[in-house]
Design an enzyme around this catalytic site. Sequence first.
Site, PDB file in Angstrom:
ATOM      1  N   CYS A 177     -31.988 -37.172  58.321  1.00 41.17           N
ATOM      2  CA  CYS A 177     -32.487 -36.504  57.114  1.00 41.17           C
ATOM      3  C   CYS A 177     -32.094 -37.269  55.854  1.00 41.17           C
ATOM      4  O   CYS A 177     -32.851 -37.344  54.903  1.00 41.17           O
ATOM      5  CB  CYS A 177     -31.966 -35.080  57.021  1.00 41.17           C
ATOM      6  SG  CYS A 177     -32.370 -34.064  58.450  1.00 41.17           S
ATOM      7  N   ARG A 193     -13.704 -20.234  41.102  1.00 44.92           N
ATOM      8  CA  ARG A 193     -13.151 -20.758  39.854  1.00 44.92           C
ATOM      9  C   ARG A 193     -11.700 -20.285  39.722  1.00 44.92           C
ATOM     10  O   ARG A 193     -11.387 -19.154  40.085  1.00 44.92           O
ATOM     11  CB  ARG A 193     -13.945 -20.232  38.661  1.00 44.92           C
ATOM     12  CG  ARG A 193     -15.460 -20.451  38.754  1.00 44.92           C
ATOM     13  CD  ARG A 193     -16.137 -19.618  37.672  1.00 44.92           C
ATOM     14  NE  ARG A 193     -17.601 -19.695  37.676  1.00 44.92           N
ATOM     15  CZ  ARG A 193     -18.376 -18.911  38.393  1.00 44.92           C
ATOM     16  NH1 ARG A 193     -17.865 -18.015  39.212  1.00 44.92           N
ATOM     17  NH2 ARG A 193     -19.698 -19.003  38.299  1.00 44.92           N
ATOM     18  N   HIS A 244     -20.963 -31.045  31.553  1.00 42.67           N
ATOM     19  CA  HIS A 244     -21.447 -30.221  30.450  1.00 42.67           C
ATOM     20  C   HIS A 244     -21.350 -30.966  29.128  1.00 42.67           C
ATOM     21  O   HIS A 244     -20.423 -31.759  28.925  1.00 42.67           O
ATOM     22  CB  HIS A 244     -20.624 -28.937  30.344  1.00 42.67           C
ATOM     23  CG  HIS A 244     -20.837 -27.993  31.483  1.00 42.67           C
ATOM     24  ND1 HIS A 244     -22.008 -27.310  31.653  1.00 42.67           N
ATOM     25  CD2 HIS A 244     -20.034 -27.626  32.505  1.00 42.67           C
ATOM     26  CE1 HIS A 244     -21.911 -26.551  32.745  1.00 42.67           C
ATOM     27  NE2 HIS A 244     -20.728 -26.730  33.292  1.00 42.67           N
ATOM     28  N   ILE A 272     -22.162 -30.223  37.158  1.00 44.61           N
ATOM     29  CA  ILE A 272     -22.749 -30.613  35.876  1.00 44.61           C
ATOM     30  C   ILE A 272     -21.668 -31.158  34.954  1.00 44.61           C
ATOM     31  O   ILE A 272     -20.587 -30.587  34.841  1.00 44.61           O
ATOM     32  CB  ILE A 272     -23.443 -29.405  35.207  1.00 44.61           C
ATOM     33  CG1 ILE A 272     -24.607 -28.946  36.083  1.00 44.61           C
ATOM     34  CG2 ILE A 272     -23.923 -29.753  33.800  1.00 44.61           C
ATOM     35  CD1 ILE A 272     -25.215 -27.648  35.635  1.00 44.61           C
TER      36      ILE A 272
HETATM   37  C1  LIG Z   1     -18.773 -21.883  40.887  1.00 47.05           C
HETATM   38  C2  LIG Z   1     -18.207 -23.002  40.056  1.00 47.05           C
HETATM   39  C3  LIG Z   1     -19.020 -23.784  39.262  1.00 47.05           C
HETATM   40  C4  LIG Z   1     -18.502 -24.809  38.482  1.00 47.05           C
HETATM   41  N1  LIG Z   1     -19.338 -25.631  37.799  1.00 47.05           N
HETATM   42  C5  LIG Z   1     -18.830 -26.634  37.037  1.00 47.05           C
HETATM   43  C6  LIG Z   1     -19.683 -27.528  36.364  1.00 47.05           C
HETATM   44  O1  LIG Z   1     -20.909 -27.474  36.508  1.00 47.05           O
HETATM   45  N2  LIG Z   1     -19.145 -28.456  35.544  1.00 47.05           N
HETATM   46  C7  LIG Z   1     -17.804 -28.547  35.378  1.00 47.05           C
HETATM   47  O2  LIG Z   1     -17.376 -29.364  34.598  1.00 47.05           O
HETATM   48  N3  LIG Z   1     -16.961 -27.763  36.066  1.00 47.05           N
HETATM   49  C8  LIG Z   1     -17.444 -26.805  36.897  1.00 47.05           C
HETATM   50  N4  LIG Z   1     -16.613 -26.001  37.595  1.00 47.05           N
HETATM   51  C9  LIG Z   1     -15.185 -26.207  37.478  1.00 47.05           C
HETATM   52  C10 LIG Z   1     -14.698 -27.356  38.343  1.00 47.05           C
HETATM   53  O3  LIG Z   1     -15.254 -27.319  39.624  1.00 47.05           O
HETATM   54  C11 LIG Z   1     -13.196 -27.248  38.454  1.00 47.05           C
HETATM   55  O4  LIG Z   1     -12.667 -27.102  37.177  1.00 47.05           O
HETATM   56  C12 LIG Z   1     -12.535 -28.444  39.098  1.00 47.05           C
HETATM   57  O5  LIG Z   1     -13.134 -28.765  40.334  1.00 47.05           O
HETATM   58  C13 LIG Z   1     -11.085 -28.156  39.283  1.00 47.05           C
HETATM   59  O6  LIG Z   1     -10.469 -29.221  39.926  1.00 47.05           O
HETATM   60  P1  LIG Z   1      -8.951 -29.108  40.274  1.00 47.05           P
HETATM   61  O7  LIG Z   1      -8.599 -30.421  40.795  1.00 47.05           O
HETATM   62  O8  LIG Z   1      -8.213 -28.584  39.134  1.00 47.05           O
HETATM   63  O9  LIG Z   1      -8.865 -27.984  41.391  1.00 47.05           O
HETATM   64  P2  LIG Z   1      -9.180 -28.099  42.952  1.00 47.05           P
HETATM   65  O10 LIG Z   1     -10.340 -28.935  43.217  1.00 47.05           O
HETATM   66  O11 LIG Z   1      -9.200 -26.710  43.459  1.00 47.05           O
HETATM   67  O12 LIG Z   1      -7.937 -28.873  43.502  1.00 47.05           O
HETATM   68  C14 LIG Z   1      -6.676 -28.292  43.657  1.00 47.05           C
HETATM   69  C15 LIG Z   1      -6.026 -28.904  44.858  1.00 47.05           C
HETATM   70  O13 LIG Z   1      -4.688 -28.484  44.957  1.00 47.05           O
HETATM   71  C16 LIG Z   1      -4.369 -28.357  46.317  1.00 47.05           C
HETATM   72  N5  LIG Z   1      -3.195 -27.509  46.458  1.00 47.05           N
HETATM   73  C17 LIG Z   1      -3.067 -26.219  46.154  1.00 47.05           C
HETATM   74  N6  LIG Z   1      -1.837 -25.786  46.456  1.00 47.05           N
HETATM   75  C18 LIG Z   1      -1.180 -26.825  46.968  1.00 47.05           C
HETATM   76  C19 LIG Z   1       0.120 -26.999  47.471  1.00 47.05           C
HETATM   77  N7  LIG Z   1       1.015 -25.990  47.490  1.00 47.05           N
HETATM   78  N8  LIG Z   1       0.486 -28.203  47.935  1.00 47.05           N
HETATM   79  C20 LIG Z   1      -0.390 -29.232  47.912  1.00 47.05           C
HETATM   80  N9  LIG Z   1      -1.630 -29.110  47.437  1.00 47.05           N
HETATM   81  C21 LIG Z   1      -2.022 -27.921  46.971  1.00 47.05           C
HETATM   82  C22 LIG Z   1      -5.617 -27.740  46.867  1.00 47.05           C
HETATM   83  O14 LIG Z   1      -5.673 -27.868  48.263  1.00 47.05           O
HETATM   84  C23 LIG Z   1      -6.690 -28.504  46.136  1.00 47.05           C
HETATM   85  O15 LIG Z   1      -7.109 -29.623  46.847  1.00 47.05           O
HETATM   86  C24 LIG Z   1     -17.123 -25.005  38.428  1.00 47.05           C
HETATM   87  C25 LIG Z   1     -16.309 -24.235  39.250  1.00 47.05           C
HETATM   88  C26 LIG Z   1     -16.846 -23.276  40.082  1.00 47.05           C
HETATM   89  C27 LIG Z   1     -15.970 -22.527  41.019  1.00 47.05           C
END
Ligand SMILES: Cc1cc2nc3c(=O)[nH]c(=O)nc-3n(C[C@H](O)[C@H](O)[C@H](O)COP(=O)(O)OP(=O)(O)OC[C@H]3O[C@@H](n4cnc5c(N)ncnc54)[C@H](O)[C@@H]3O)c2cc1C
Lengths: 425, 494
Positions: B408, B315, B53, B51
Amino acid sequence: MRSIKYDVVVIGAGPAGLAAASRAKAMGVKRVLLVDRDREPGGILQQCIHNGFGLHLFKEELTGPEYAYKFIEESYASGVEFLMNTMVLTIQPDRQIYAINRKVGMLKIEAQAIVLAMGCRERNRGAVTIPGSRPSGIFTAGTAQRFVNMEGYMPGRHVVILGSGDIGLIMARRFTWEGAKVEGVFEIMPYSNGLNRNIVQCLKDNNIPLHLSHTVTKVHGNERIEAVTVSQVDEHFTPLSGSEQVIPCDTLLLSVGLIPENELSRDAGIHIDPVIGGPVVTDEMETTLAGVFACGNVVHVHDLVDNVTRESWLAGEGAARLVLGQQPTRDLVTTKAGSGVRYVVPHKIHVENLATRTTTLYLRVLQPEENVRVELVSGTKSLFSVHQRVVRPAEMVSINVPPKRITATAGEELMVRLVREGDKA
Amino acid sequence: MERLKADVVVIGAGVTGTAVARELARYQLKVFLVEKHPDVACGCTKANTAIVHAGYDATPGTWKAKLNVRGAAVYPQVCRELEVEFKPTGSLVVALAEDQVPHLYELLNRGYVNGVPDLKVIGRDELLAKEPYVNPKAVAALWAPTAGLVNPWGLAIAQAENAAENGVEVLLGAPVVGIDVTDGLVTAVQTPDVIIETRYVVNAGGRYSDEIARMVGQDDFRIVPRKGEYYVFDKRFGYMANCPLFPVPTAISKGILVTPSVDKNLLIGPNAQDQEDKEDLDTTAEGLQEVLSEALTMMPDLPVKDAITNFAGLRAVARPSNDFVLGPAPGVPNFINAAGIQSPGLTSAPAVAEVVRDYLQMAGLELKGKKKFNPFRKGIVTFRDKSHEEQARLIQEDPRYGQIVCRCETVTEAEIVQALNRPIPCTTIDGVKRRTRAGMGRCQAGFCTPRVVEIMARELGLSWDEITKKGGASRLLLGQTKCSAAVKGAGKDA
Ligand SMILES: Cc1cc2nc3c(=O)[nH]c(=O)nc-3n(C[C@H](O)[C@H](O)[C@H](O)COP(=O)(O)OP(=O)(O)OC[C@H]3O[C@@H](n4cnc5c(N)ncnc54)[C@H](O)[C@@H]3O)c2cc1C
Ligand SMILES: Cc1cc2nc3c(=O)[nH]c(=O)nc-3n(C[C@H](O)[C@H](O)[C@H](O)COP(=O)(O)OP(=O)(O)OC[C@H]3O[C@@H](n4cnc5c(N)ncnc54)[C@H](O)[C@@H]3O)c2cc1C
């Protein structure tokens, strides 16, 4: 866009479509087209290389491909046209079909009558909700069967099977023969969901245990599956705490039921009976959309291909009668599942047909019973009954009502129920 | 060991890291995006509620509040540039009893302070007209028109592809195992195969961002994974919700919602369970039961029997701040955190990228615009959403559009082949799934798996049993059958 016209178009060239197409042709329909998305006709039978097909119809034990081949030959010989590698995308209520094929592109096919014979798909992990991780190595039994029998690859070497559906039982044996270790078959119900002969030939003969009232309650392993937790369940199917057992494995096969594949039918506006997952049909196998017929696993899941063929002959005949202007008058009685019965197909019967031909009712019972009568009643009046020594939910029951054996008037409701022998209804 | 040179290394290719990489691609910089998984979007970004938000939820003054509103505002444009599915549905917080109505006004006020446009409280009739399947006991709702739905992994993939097309180097399967710091400055980033000498590092490591920060000696925050579980329902029932339907948070309920996805599946969840393990993404019987029973309160007619799958996401909650951790590590000015990006992190991603860019600039990075930067990225040309005439034309141009692989979701061979031949390499079945939707439908890949494996083997020049679901030990097939092993090579080109 290419546009073509046929009298009868059959969608799906499995055993159902093959039987319907060749029967329509035999009835005198000029142009019959059989369309299938696969390379070869035969449907799911292509991957069923075990034997046991055709016992009822041919009194011999054929393999799936052998059984299919008889009907493929017959269809070719009778002049049915085949259009393979072609996927039907939509059926419009006016019986225009849109399909695609990589050589011809998009095709519009106009049909006087359509026969739906798309078969079914397997229920998967999501549909039965198994908690845990989501690694590789979880296959529906049919997908595994395709990998082993058609592609020559082993989905795994150390297998747990959830569900005692027939494909799972067959694959238990197939994996064992390939040198894999099958730990056992776990079935949530207190009885098996497969044919008795498969329990004996596939499990007992290969010393594979069947655990009734058990289910998989957790999947372990992040990349490839490493183990499952299995638990015993109570009469409400709730896992009994304390009964958990972790079984190491590299593969989980699911044989937890089949679902008729009716996305095309639904989109065309055809009524689906939620109990069977397939269209509401008459004894001509006509759906609620005039001119559209259906047969085989797309209507309800069959355990024996012989019954699919019989039912599909009716659909082929039904479509032919429509094209040839020979449909019976539209006076119909309805059928209904009574006590002990889960469903009855067909849902409606032409009064005229009751007088002129044998009417077959297909039904499934709710639970295993012995020494029962299957009874056809109207109001409180018993019209017809047959004795059955054993009935099991896994084995479809078919009842043949000879011509003129019962008389009924349009609008009447015929209930089909089970009565224990000796009991008064 | 290979040594590379960079201006900036971005660690982590989730929605945050890819947004940062794309933002930096606008400038004359040598940027590396380094990801430990074999694909982008394999962390939190692949499993969330998806979503965008509106922004009334977060406490005013926090990063979450500021960046949510900014992110939501730019989403439509970002998704248009990158050809990512975005649906401006709006969202509703539904009060199911009179005593919940004051809370709607609390949210309305908070939203006002946060700068969320056009919020209003609507009555029962208007709510039921918008959402006929909501529990008829509902009394009122907060309507937030700026909320929407997005395909989260689709966005991350698109950002990464666009970054790559504009010169960013993307290293997949490259876990960062150490960071060299000399005299309070980062000098290099180490992975098992390469060392990248760099002037700046951005930490977008999701739930591992605390461990990455510790590599430069920063130890003032810790990530606590908080699990959320979901059910996905058959898209036949997508009509039951037109927009996200949130409950009013109460003392007991943590806010399990019912929402459509961009692809018209109905999604319910998430619950919230803190845990220690950063890899435990198991769904649990209790958790799924909690999700189901609370969602049924919102929508009593949920098609419970038509669930097609369930999944869990984690999260990345930063303690003690419970907010995004943005900015330089204390004492290491060229190490910039984009850490602890919990919800609304998906929404905030484009805004986080701007903030990170500004921090880099404040730390001395010179930002000279690149004339050739192209903000547009072309997606895979899909078949299912076209008219019959357009479909006919597609098949004429490329006959592989005439071959359905996933029944599908109506995915054709042409789309699978495109997915396997794009700027970011796609080497896993899950990667194909996230790029094309093959296997995401009601049969959950039972039908298409053998066909996808066949195409992947052909396009990638691998044998069938080398194909994995998600890299590592997740091989799908474990060798040949006796018979085909005996017939030399039979299985390979079967
Ligand atoms: C249940 C749930 C519901 C959510 N719903 C929403 C929503 O509706 N709307 C919204 O805005 N947000 C939502 N969020 C939050 C949102 O999904 C996250 O904030 C966002 O996806 C975070 O992205 P990121 O890139 O920071 O983290 P991630 O997608 O976790 O990416 C981090 C990356 O770093 C890599 N990494 C880690 N360590 C290393 C390393 N040492 N070397 C190389 N790579 C590494 C990992 O492999 C990963 O690919 C939700 C989260 C959850 C869990
Ligand atoms: C907005 C949104 C919409 C979503 N819509 C859908 C949707 O329409 N359809 C959908 O499926 N998911 C959908 N999801 C869930 C999505 O699958 C997860 O977000 C993500 O893929 C989780 O990844 P995973 O590795 O945990 O599960 P995955 O690895 O993706 O597992 C998904 C399922 O695939 C099955 N599976 C498929 N092929 C195989 C195989 N060959 N062997 C064993 N198991 C196999 C698994 O059993 C499992 O149930 C949606 C999620 C979000 C956030």
